[in-house]
Design a protein around this motif. Structure first.
Motif, PDB file in Angstrom:
ATOM      1  N   ASP A  23      20.004   6.030  29.596  1.00 42.27           N
ATOM      2  CA  ASP A  23      19.457   6.578  30.917  1.00 42.27           C
ATOM      3  C   ASP A  23      18.306   6.000  31.137  1.00 42.27           C
ATOM      4  O   ASP A  23      17.220   5.469  30.402  1.00 42.27           O
ATOM      5  N   GLU A  24      18.329   5.377  32.487  1.00 39.52           N
ATOM      6  CA  GLU A  24      17.165   4.513  32.888  1.00 39.52           C
ATOM      7  C   GLU A  24      15.923   5.085  33.141  1.00 39.52           C
ATOM      8  O   GLU A  24      14.773   4.736  33.101  1.00 39.52           O
ATOM      9  N   ASP A  25      15.924   6.459  33.301  1.00 37.01           N
ATOM     10  CA  ASP A  25      14.929   7.286  33.489  1.00 37.01           C
ATOM     11  C   ASP A  25      14.084   7.914  32.182  1.00 37.01           C
ATOM     12  O   ASP A  25      13.193   8.471  32.108  1.00 37.01           O
ATOM     13  N   LYS A  26      14.928   7.570  31.197  1.00 38.75           N
ATOM     14  CA  LYS A  26      14.274   8.070  29.732  1.00 38.75           C
ATOM     15  C   LYS A  26      13.123   7.084  29.186  1.00 38.75           C
ATOM     16  O   LYS A  26      13.416   5.745  29.392  1.00 38.75           O
ATOM     17  N   VAL A  27      11.946   7.699  28.769  1.00 34.75           N
ATOM     18  CA  VAL A  27      11.138   6.799  28.289  1.00 34.75           C
ATOM     19  C   VAL A  27      11.354   6.692  26.901  1.00 34.75           C
ATOM     20  O   VAL A  27      11.584   7.514  25.919  1.00 34.75           O
TER      21      VAL A  27
END
Length: 86
Positions: A23-27
């Protein structure tokens, strides 16, 4: 002996598809987080090694206190300690 480049390329293609699923939004901590964690782990290891070296120098054997006959006689002569008022 089998050719290792074919299995390595197969593994890389499988890992590449897993990387696309992230996921690109996961840090995530990333490389910097790993480096900081590794440095802290090395620091703790060095401190534990240093503490072990210093604690091995400590002598825990306690020598018995010298017994004098005058100290017991002095304690009986003065009587019990009086509480402090004030």
């Amino acid at each position: 002996m089998p050719d290792m480049s074919a299995s390595a390329s197969l593994a890389m293609t499988q890992l590449a598809t897993l990387a696309k699923e992230v996921d690109e939004d996961k840090v995530t901590p990333g490389v910097l987080g790993f480096i900081v964690f590794a440095v802290m782990a090395l620091a703790v290891w060095a401190l534990m090694k240093s503490m072990n070296r210093h604690m091995s120098k400590v002598d825990f054997a306690e020598s018995p206190a010298p017994k004098t006959e005058g100290s017991a006689a002095d304690a009986e002569a003065t009587g019990p300690a009086k509480p402090r008022q004030g």
